[in-house]
Design a protein around this motif. Structure first.
Motif, PDB file in Angstrom:
ATOM      1  N   SER A  28      12.597   3.270 -11.985  1.00  0.00           N
ATOM      2  CA  SER A  28      11.375   2.975 -11.241  1.00  0.00           C
ATOM      3  C   SER A  28      10.657   4.271 -10.855  1.00  0.00           C
ATOM      4  O   SER A  28       9.447   4.395 -11.027  1.00  0.00           O
ATOM      5  CB  SER A  28      11.728   2.164  -9.992  1.00  0.00           C
ATOM      6  N   ILE A  31       9.062   5.889 -13.796  1.00  0.00           N
ATOM      7  CA  ILE A  31       7.796   5.202 -14.146  1.00  0.00           C
ATOM      8  C   ILE A  31       6.694   5.684 -13.201  1.00  0.00           C
ATOM      9  O   ILE A  31       5.593   6.028 -13.621  1.00  0.00           O
ATOM     10  CB  ILE A  31       7.951   3.667 -14.059  1.00  0.00           C
ATOM     11  N   GLY A 125       0.620   4.153   1.771  1.00  0.00           N
ATOM     12  CA  GLY A 125       1.273   2.911   2.179  1.00  0.00           C
ATOM     13  C   GLY A 125       2.244   2.391   1.131  1.00  0.00           C
ATOM     14  O   GLY A 125       2.997   1.451   1.372  1.00  0.00           O
ATOM     15  N   MET A 126       2.226   3.019  -0.040  1.00  0.00           N
ATOM     16  CA  MET A 126       3.129   2.657  -1.140  1.00  0.00           C
ATOM     17  C   MET A 126       4.587   2.639  -0.699  1.00  0.00           C
ATOM     18  O   MET A 126       5.391   1.846  -1.194  1.00  0.00           O
ATOM     19  CB  MET A 126       2.923   3.688  -2.259  1.00  0.00           C
ATOM     20  N   SER A 129       6.193  -0.693  -0.069  1.00  0.00           N
ATOM     21  CA  SER A 129       6.610  -1.436  -1.264  1.00  0.00           C
ATOM     22  C   SER A 129       7.901  -0.854  -1.811  1.00  0.00           C
ATOM     23  O   SER A 129       8.817  -1.580  -2.197  1.00  0.00           O
ATOM     24  CB  SER A 129       5.522  -1.356  -2.343  1.00  0.00           C
TER      25      SER A 129
ATOM     26  N   LEU B  72      14.701  -8.245  -3.878  1.00  0.00           N
ATOM     27  CA  LEU B  72      13.421  -8.798  -4.357  1.00  0.00           C
ATOM     28  C   LEU B  72      13.556 -10.252  -4.815  1.00  0.00           C
ATOM     29  O   LEU B  72      12.577 -10.989  -4.826  1.00  0.00           O
ATOM     30  CB  LEU B  72      12.837  -7.956  -5.491  1.00  0.00           C
ATOM     31  N   ALA B  77       7.589  -9.996  -0.082  1.00  0.00           N
ATOM     32  CA  ALA B  77       6.747  -9.833   1.098  1.00  0.00           C
ATOM     33  C   ALA B  77       5.427  -9.170   0.768  1.00  0.00           C
ATOM     34  O   ALA B  77       5.363  -8.236  -0.021  1.00  0.00           O
ATOM     35  CB  ALA B  77       7.485  -9.004   2.151  1.00  0.00           C
ATOM     36  N   LEU B  79       3.174  -7.370   3.152  1.00  0.00           N
ATOM     37  CA  LEU B  79       3.061  -6.938   4.543  1.00  0.00           C
ATOM     38  C   LEU B  79       1.749  -6.223   4.774  1.00  0.00           C
ATOM     39  O   LEU B  79       1.244  -6.157   5.868  1.00  0.00           O
ATOM     40  CB  LEU B  79       4.216  -6.007   4.906  1.00  0.00           C
ATOM     41  N   ALA B  83      -0.250  -1.398   0.445  1.00  0.00           N
ATOM     42  CA  ALA B  83       1.040  -0.757   0.167  1.00  0.00           C
ATOM     43  C   ALA B  83       1.172  -0.380  -1.307  1.00  0.00           C
ATOM     44  O   ALA B  83       2.143  -0.693  -1.971  1.00  0.00           O
ATOM     45  CB  ALA B  83       2.183  -1.669   0.607  1.00  0.00           C
ATOM     46  N   VAL B  84       0.144   0.284  -1.813  1.00  0.00           N
ATOM     47  CA  VAL B  84       0.055   0.617  -3.229  1.00  0.00           C
ATOM     48  C   VAL B  84      -0.488   2.029  -3.340  1.00  0.00           C
ATOM     49  O   VAL B  84      -1.349   2.422  -2.551  1.00  0.00           O
ATOM     50  CB  VAL B  84      -0.917  -0.365  -3.921  1.00  0.00           C
ATOM     51  N   HIS B  93       1.984  -0.178 -11.135  1.00  0.00           N
ATOM     52  CA  HIS B  93       2.609  -0.349  -9.826  1.00  0.00           C
ATOM     53  C   HIS B  93       3.666  -1.449  -9.889  1.00  0.00           C
ATOM     54  O   HIS B  93       4.805  -1.271  -9.472  1.00  0.00           O
ATOM     55  CB  HIS B  93       1.545  -0.697  -8.779  1.00  0.00           C
ATOM     56  N   ARG B  95       5.074  -2.646 -12.518  1.00  0.00           N
ATOM     57  CA  ARG B  95       6.121  -2.274 -13.467  1.00  0.00           C
ATOM     58  C   ARG B  95       7.181  -1.416 -12.758  1.00  0.00           C
ATOM     59  O   ARG B  95       8.380  -1.619 -12.942  1.00  0.00           O
ATOM     60  CB  ARG B  95       5.496  -1.489 -14.619  1.00  0.00           C
ATOM     61  N   ALA B  96       6.709  -0.465 -11.945  1.00  0.00           N
ATOM     62  CA  ALA B  96       7.640   0.415 -11.229  1.00  0.00           C
ATOM     63  C   ALA B  96       8.470  -0.388 -10.225  1.00  0.00           C
ATOM     64  O   ALA B  96       9.674  -0.180 -10.098  1.00  0.00           O
ATOM     65  CB  ALA B  96       6.877   1.529 -10.518  1.00  0.00           C
ATOM     66  N   MET B  97       7.815  -1.336  -9.544  1.00  0.00           N
ATOM     67  CA  MET B  97       8.546  -2.155  -8.569  1.00  0.00           C
ATOM     68  C   MET B  97       9.554  -3.051  -9.283  1.00  0.00           C
ATOM     69  O   MET B  97      10.683  -3.223  -8.834  1.00  0.00           O
ATOM     70  CB  MET B  97       7.563  -3.024  -7.774  1.00  0.00           C
ATOM     71  N   ASN B 140       2.936  -8.669  -6.103  1.00  0.00           N
ATOM     72  CA  ASN B 140       4.099  -7.850  -5.778  1.00  0.00           C
ATOM     73  C   ASN B 140       5.181  -8.690  -5.092  1.00  0.00           C
ATOM     74  O   ASN B 140       6.364  -8.576  -5.396  1.00  0.00           O
ATOM     75  CB  ASN B 140       3.637  -6.702  -4.872  1.00  0.00           C
ATOM     76  N   LEU B 143       7.026 -11.075  -7.530  1.00  0.00           N
ATOM     77  CA  LEU B 143       7.665 -10.422  -8.672  1.00  0.00           C
ATOM     78  C   LEU B 143       9.093 -10.913  -8.939  1.00  0.00           C
ATOM     79  O   LEU B 143       9.446 -11.243 -10.058  1.00  0.00           O
ATOM     80  CB  LEU B 143       7.668  -8.911  -8.409  1.00  0.00           C
ATOM     81  N   GLY B 144       9.891 -10.974  -7.892  1.00  0.00           N
ATOM     82  CA  GLY B 144      11.307 -11.343  -8.072  1.00  0.00           C
ATOM     83  C   GLY B 144      11.556 -12.833  -7.986  1.00  0.00           C
ATOM     84  O   GLY B 144      12.701 -13.255  -7.903  1.00  0.00           O
ATOM     85  N   ASP B 145      10.499 -13.645  -7.998  1.00  0.00           N
ATOM     86  CA  ASP B 145      10.607 -15.089  -7.803  1.00  0.00           C
ATOM     87  C   ASP B 145      11.515 -15.380  -6.609  1.00  0.00           C
ATOM     88  O   ASP B 145      12.565 -16.035  -6.745  1.00  0.00           O
ATOM     89  CB  ASP B 145      11.151 -15.753  -9.072  1.00  0.00           C
TER      90      ASP B 145
END
Lengths: 296, 338
Positions: A28, A31, A125-126, A129, B72, B77, B79, B83-84, B93, B95-97, B140, B143-145
């Motif tokens: 991650s 990436i 704020g990332m 996440s 996840l 969440a 929030l 948050a990006v 973004h 993809r990384a998460m 986001n 993503l993890g259902d």
């Protein structure tokens, strides 16, 4: 409620069911590192800067040596070898450390990039996440550290090799014996990469502690570039003691690690390396504690 | 399932969340309502392990969030729509998460499509509008259902179509047995989405009840009365301690009395009334009623009702301040009957 039943429904296959682990967090983070245009530009810039400053610095050395060979000092001309050896070691005229001639600029940029790698997440704020996806937190720091170490190390080494390839012919034209087999050349290539990686770890720690890109970079520059300058003044203080203090600064100890040979009154290269490693740990430990304990 | 017990968070001198306990059940949409600064976001951050509770505890699906092996998949969440990283594309973004849990890129594309981001997925997230940012945040979260979904003000900045979509999504996921916890300061939104409501004000829980029960408990009878003799009628009503407000010319709002009794009173005193309309309190009003003392940041307009000791006691003329709930209306009805 005393008992809890966790629903064991099957997850929809499209999202998978895998958990989080260090290798996945590392993937991650890599990436993240690769998908920012600014990072890619900065890496290219770092490479160009290390090589460019390195070659310029070599030119300066060449010019001084050339003066001594053609015009001479106090009326005596000398051979290039004599000219180079007339300077005491560590004064910047050693040729074995040509690969690292532009390393300081690499430290500046890679260190700043390391600060940004985490501080920009706080700024945008990332980080929230990120911490949701890997709530262990420390794995994120570890993964970022691995990415930075690998990138810094490879970049510095390649840049060092290219610098040496471009700069060494200037001196071999004088008839000076200088090549990959010269004492200290390969050593300085290898240690140069370690030094930059170490500075990147300090940068990452500062970015974590301060959460602020500008603040982190300023402190890093202060430590690596302003402190040694201030240290110079200490050597003018009365008494011998103060002369030995500046060599323990991170930049000086780290710089000493890149050179070879023993000299009285200064740290041996390995000792310089250990002192520098001590600083890296000194910054990393509070950063890790803060990351784990602090509210995001 | 989210279980909070004695959850408390203090920032310096300010107590953001003051020892709250609640349970969010699976299979339902639970609304988390409160005015700005009531402690909704702080509570949600504590659920997600981002903020450490000063005291108390909160667990999700049986454990602390950070102790789940695949967090996840347990909890998704939203929030904070921001948050990006602003310079990274939405696709990268996500993809990384996703990479942290080995979630395949096909799922990333799936949530992008679900949230309607396909057209902008390759663009920098920093250039997104508020609504697009919300959609990315929701993507986001999905993503993890996850088994539990926590959404902090998800409809902020969404267009009506987006609001509708979030509502349907929440209802659909709840029907799948998932736990859905949505915060909002808009009662009207929650009224259409939530089954259950937790109302918070100044860090304390004011109500923890089903939507229907909340309306029931907070609604008060109101009657719109149109008459040419508003002054006389309101004096007659006020004599019996009934609260009356005049908002328009020839129009009165009468609280806590059946229309029949108003008509009777008007007839007895020969006041001409040409409209009598019973008004039911909306959920929005119930909410205002509930939180009126708990709002942290009032927009102050000076010159309110007179303070304690003023001339307007019970039974006084045209009491401008809202009367208490329940008891006074019973008393006034007695007054009218006599």
């Amino acid at each position: 409620m005393s008992t809890t039943t966790v629903s064991k429904k099957h997850a929809v296959p499209s999202a998978g069911t895998s958990g989080v682990n260090f290798l996945r967090v590392l993937n991650s983070e890599s990436i993240k590192f690769r998908t920012l245009m600014s990072t890619k530009l900065l890496l290219v810039l770092t490479f160009v800067a290390i090589v460019g400053v390195g070659v310029l610095s070599a030119l300066v050395r060449w010019n001084v040596v050339n003066q001594m060979v053609t015009v001479g000092r106090q009326g005596h001309t000398m051979t290039a070898k004599q000219a180079i050896e007339s300077f005491p070691p560590g004064q910047g005229f050693d040729l074995y450390n040509l690969p690292n001639a532009g390393l300081n600029i690499g430290i500046l940029i890679m260190g700043s990039l390391a600060v940004l790698f985490i501080a920009s997440e706080y700024a945008t704020g990332m980080i929230r996440s990120t911490m949701n996806a890997a709530p262990g937190r420390l794995s994120t720091f570890g993964a970022k550290a691995v990415v930075l170490i690998v990138v810094s190390y490879v970049l510095s080494i390649v840049a060092g090799i290219v610098t040496f390839l471009l700069a060494s012919p200037m001196f071999t034209n004088f008839g000076v014996d200088l090549g990959w087999s010269t004492d200290g050349v390969l050593y300085s290539v290898v240690t140069g990469g370690l030094y930059v990686s170490g500075v990147a770890l300090i940068g990452l720690s500062l970015g974590t502690l301060l959460k602020n890109p500008a603040g982190g970079i300023t402190v890093l520059v202060g430590i690596m570039f302003v402190l040694p300058f201030a240290g110079q003044f200490l050597t003018f203080a009365p008494g011998d003691f103060w002369k030995y203090v500046p060599q323990y600064l991170p930049s000086e100890a780290g710089g000493r690690f890149l050179s070879i040979g023993h000299a009285d009154g200064i740290l041996d290269p390995w000792a310089g390396g250990l002192v520098f490693l001590g600083y890296v740990i000194l910054f990393m430990v509070p950063a890790l504690i803060a990351l784990k304990k602090r509210d995001v | 399932m989210i279980e909070a017990t004695g959850l408390r968070k203090v920032y310096g001198a300010k107590t953001a969340v003051d020892g709250i306990s609640f349970t969010v059940q699976p299979g339902k949409v639970t609304g988390f309502l409160g005015p700005n600064g009531a402690g909704k976001s702080t509570t949600m951050r504590m659920i997600m392990g981002l903020d450490r509770p000063t005291s108390g505890d909160v667990i999700v699906n049986g454990r602390h969030y950070s102790q789940h092996k695949a967090p996840l998949h347990q909890v998704g969440a939203l929030l904070d729509a921001k948050a990006v990283h602003t310079s990274r594309s939405a696709y990268n973004h996500l993809r990384a998460m996703a990479a942290t849990h080995g979630i395949p890129n096909s799922r990333v594309e799936e949530v992008i499509e679900m949230t309607g981001l396909t057209a902008v997925a390759k663009k920098k997230a920093g250039g997104f509008s508020l609504g697009m940012g919300q959609r990315l945040g929701i993507a986001n979260a999905l993503l993890g259902d996850p088994q539990t979904l926590i959404l902090d003000e998800p409809v902020n900045g969404l267009d009506p179509e987006g609001v509708q979509w979030v509502r349907n999504l929440a209802r659909y996921l709840a029907s799948q047995g998932k736990t859905i916890f949505i915060s909002s300061h808009l009662m009207s939104e929650m009224a259409q989405t939530a089954d259950h409501l937790i109302v918070i004000g100044r860090g304390k829980i004011i109500a923890d009840t089903s939507v229907d029960a909340l309306i029931e408990s907070q609604s008060r009878k109101r009657t719109l009365v149109r008459t040419s003799e508003t002054t006389r009628l309101s004096e007659l009503l006020a004599r019996d301690g009934v609260r009356v407000e005049q908002n328009e010319r020839e129009t009165l709002e009468v609280y806590g009395v059946e229309p029949l009794r108003i008509a009777q009173l008007a007839l007895d005193n020969r006041v001409l009334v040409y409209e009598l309309t019973p008004l039911t309190s909306s959920l929005e009003e119930a909410y205002f009623q509930l939180t009126k003392d708990e709002v942290e940041y009032h927009s102050h307009i000076t010159g309110g009702p007179t303070g304690p000791g003023g001339p307007t006691g019970p039974g006084g003329p045209l009491d401008a301040s809202p009367a208490g709930v329940g008891a006074p209306s019973a008393a006034t009805m007695e007054g009218i009957q006599s």
